[in-house]
Design an enzyme around this catalytic site. Structure first.
Site, mmCIF file in Angstrom:
data_model
loop_
_atom_site.group_PDB
_atom_site.id
_atom_site.type_symbol
_atom_site.label_atom_id
_atom_site.label_comp_id
_atom_site.label_asym_id
_atom_site.label_seq_id
_atom_site.Cartn_x
_atom_site.Cartn_y
_atom_site.Cartn_z
ATOM 1 N N TYR A 142 0.856 -1.190 0.000
ATOM 2 C CA TYR A 142 0.000 0.000 0.000
ATOM 3 C C TYR A 142 0.884 1.229 0.000
ATOM 4 O O TYR A 142 1.851 1.299 0.758
ATOM 5 C CB TYR A 142 -0.901 -0.011 1.236
ATOM 6 C CG TYR A 142 -1.768 1.221 1.399
ATOM 7 C CD1 TYR A 142 -2.820 1.483 0.520
ATOM 8 C CD2 TYR A 142 -1.551 2.127 2.441
ATOM 9 C CE1 TYR A 142 -3.625 2.606 0.684
ATOM 10 C CE2 TYR A 142 -2.351 3.250 2.609
ATOM 11 C CZ TYR A 142 -3.387 3.487 1.724
ATOM 12 O OH TYR A 142 -4.180 4.596 1.892
ATOM 13 N N ASP A 237 9.242 2.793 -0.203
ATOM 14 C CA ASP A 237 8.201 3.434 0.587
ATOM 15 C C ASP A 237 8.385 2.975 2.035
ATOM 16 O O ASP A 237 7.928 1.905 2.427
ATOM 17 C CB ASP A 237 6.821 3.059 0.049
ATOM 18 C CG ASP A 237 5.701 3.729 0.847
ATOM 19 O OD1 ASP A 237 6.006 4.395 1.852
ATOM 20 O OD2 ASP A 237 4.537 3.567 0.460
ATOM 21 N N LYS A 265 4.336 8.822 9.150
ATOM 22 C CA LYS A 265 4.090 8.115 10.414
ATOM 23 C C LYS A 265 5.086 8.505 11.518
ATOM 24 O O LYS A 265 4.933 9.567 12.103
ATOM 25 C CB LYS A 265 4.020 6.609 10.157
ATOM 26 C CG LYS A 265 2.830 6.278 9.225
ATOM 27 C CD LYS A 265 2.409 4.829 9.193
ATOM 28 C CE LYS A 265 1.073 4.676 8.497
ATOM 29 N NZ LYS A 265 1.097 4.073 7.192
HETATM 30 C C1 LIG Z 1 0.398 4.585 5.854
HETATM 31 C C2 LIG Z 1 1.118 4.347 4.588
HETATM 32 C C3 LIG Z 1 1.020 5.230 3.495
HETATM 33 C C4 LIG Z 1 0.053 6.383 3.470
HETATM 34 O O1 LIG Z 1 0.357 7.353 4.414
HETATM 35 P P1 LIG Z 1 -0.795 8.372 4.880
HETATM 36 O O2 LIG Z 1 -0.095 9.291 5.824
HETATM 37 O O3 LIG Z 1 -1.869 7.541 5.501
HETATM 38 O O4 LIG Z 1 -1.280 9.065 3.657
HETATM 39 C C5 LIG Z 1 1.838 5.018 2.404
HETATM 40 N N1 LIG Z 1 2.699 3.981 2.370
HETATM 41 C C6 LIG Z 1 2.804 3.109 3.386
HETATM 42 C C7 LIG Z 1 3.798 2.008 3.302
HETATM 43 C C8 LIG Z 1 2.005 3.247 4.524
HETATM 44 O O5 LIG Z 1 2.107 2.357 5.512
#
Ligand SMILES: *Cc1c(COP(=O)(O)O)cnc(C)c1O
Length: 428
Positions: A142, A237, A265
């Site tokens: 994701y 990511d 995060k």
């Molecule tokens: C949480 C997450 C996102 C999205 O981040 P948001 O701050 O919710 O937009 C993108 N990539 C990864 C791997 C994530 O865990």
């Protein structure tokens, strides 16, 4: 009716599905979401003043536990000087310097307000810098809710993906190639077929959005080699894994260095923030230096940056991650032996302060493996734990998170609750 149920009913009248992000709604496990009243350290309290041991930690950010006094103080101190300026600040330089110092791939970095914005911008940048259109992503990873990333594999290998969300035109994902995570051969084949058109590969280098799935040996190195050979940009990511699995993310653990990295995060310590950065020659394509447009009214917000700097400084203390890993290992080992005592097929894995629990005999290596685990048993376990005051992610496809406030007593209480929960599953 319980207070949580009352609030949920009221929420559903004014907010679609009663929540501002879908997984909070408990749709995949059933039941009523808990409405949080307050949180401290490893705990939160719901609207009925029931206390829970929290293994979501805001889906990762709360690595220092909730409401850490030093982070709260930093936020308060920043807030009295104004909440947002729309002009640069010295604190933005400080957090950029901290990120560059810690993340092996980062030479320059730009802040956003979320992880979604970070990945969306990194992909635009990769396309702009290479002059190519196609991107490769992996099933089960994701990367936020940008159009071109809400896509699943098409019918055959190397075909382009299908949108996974209504409202995303097929044309918008026509340039997205979706491959299986940990399938190095498929990556080599995709580059053989489309090498000159591939702008970038984006990957969660340790997947945390299909439960925790670690990279197979050689997988990330294959991505690195293929991107280098074909002039494509490798994007890690690390929105979830950055400063969560270790002091330098997955790139520090594996020694595989991407061209660009996305973060969010943990780096905001609970405030809304995101970041993307990497090679200076690539970053120089962004406006105002280059032709790739990217912007944000609240990007580099002073209150969020203050929370982030304080969090990163505390994470830099010697031994932090050793201690965190130790507590996470105690948790997963305790859960595994409790399951075993009651004859439940169960396995667990972890890295730093991130873990996966699976109702399967062995640890999954693909999304299909996770889907093949006993999801019904997971649901029963989730509710049995919730009743006992332990809050795991309400989905079998999510990772869990431990904070440095999860001390031995908290872990022992969790394992004790799990022992009772597994006993009830064994009887069912
Ligand atoms: C949480 C997450 C996102 C999205 O981040 P948001 O701050 O919710 O937009 C993108 N990539 C990864 C791997 C994530 O865990």
């Amino acid at each position: 009716m319980s207070r949580n149920a009352e609030l949920f009913e009221r929420a559903c009248r004014s907010i679609p599905g009663g929540v501002n992000s879908p997984v909070r709604a408990f749709r995949s496990v059933g039941g009523t979401p808990r409405f949080v009243a307050r949180a401290q350290g490893p705990y939160f309290w719901d609207a009925e003043d029931k206390r829970y041991i929290d293994y979501i930690g805001s889906w990762g950010p709360a690595i220092l536990g909730h409401a850490h006094p030093k982070v709260v103080k930093a936020v308060q101190d920043a807030a009295v000087h104004g909440l947002s300026y729309g002009a640069p600040t010295e604190a933005e330089i400080r957090i950029a310097e901290l990120l560059i110092e810690r993340m092996p791939s980062m030479q320059q970095v730009r802040l956003t307000s979320s992880g979604t914005e970070a990945t969306m911008s990194a992909i635009r940048l990769a396309r702009g810098a290479t002059g190519r259109n196609k991107i490769i992503k992996f099933e089960g990873c994701y990367h936020g809710h940008a159009d071109s990333l809400l896509v699943k594999a098409g019918s055959g290998l190397l075909t382009f993906g299908n949108p996974t969300s209504a409202g995303v035109p097929a044309e918008f994902v026509a340039h997205t190639i979706v491959l299986d995570f940990n399938d190095s051969q498929a990556v080599v084949q995709a580059f053989e077929a489309h090498g000159n058109d591939i702008a970038c590969v984006i990957v969660e280098p340790m997947a945390g959005n299909m439960n925790l799935v670690k990279p197979a040996s050689g997988f990330l190195q294959t991505l690195r080699d293929q991107c280098t050979a074909h002039g494509a940009v490798l994007i890690f990511d690390e929105v979830m894994t950055g400063f969560r699995v270790g002091p330098q993310g997955v790139q520090g653990i594996t020694g595989v260095t991407p061209d660009l990295t996305t973060l969010a995060k943990v780096i905001g310590g609970g405030m809304p923030i995101g970041a993307f950065g990497g090679r200076k020659d690539i970053m120089s394509h962004i406006a105002p230096l280059g032709g790739v447009y990217q912007a944000g009214t609240l990007s580099g917000n002073p209150v969020a940056v203050a929370a982030g700097i304080t969090t990163l400084e505390l994470l830099g203390e010697p031994g932090f991650y050793d201690q965190l890993s130790q507590q996470t290992n105690k948790l997963t080992a305790g859960l595994c032996s409790a399951a075993q005592r009651h004859g439940i097929d169960f396995s667990a894995d972890s890295e730093g302060g991130m873990f996966g629990i699976y109702f399967s005999k062995s640890i999954p290596t693909t999304l299909d493996d996770v889907s093949a685990s006993n999801i019904e048993q997971f649901k029963a376990f989730f509710h049995a734990m919730l009743d006992r005051g332990v809050y795991f992610a309400p989905s079998a496809y999510e990772a869990g998170f431990v904070s440095c406030m999860h001390d031995d007593a908290v872990i022992e209480a969790t394992v004790e609750a799990a022992d009772a929960a597994f006993a009830s599953l064994a009887k069912a």
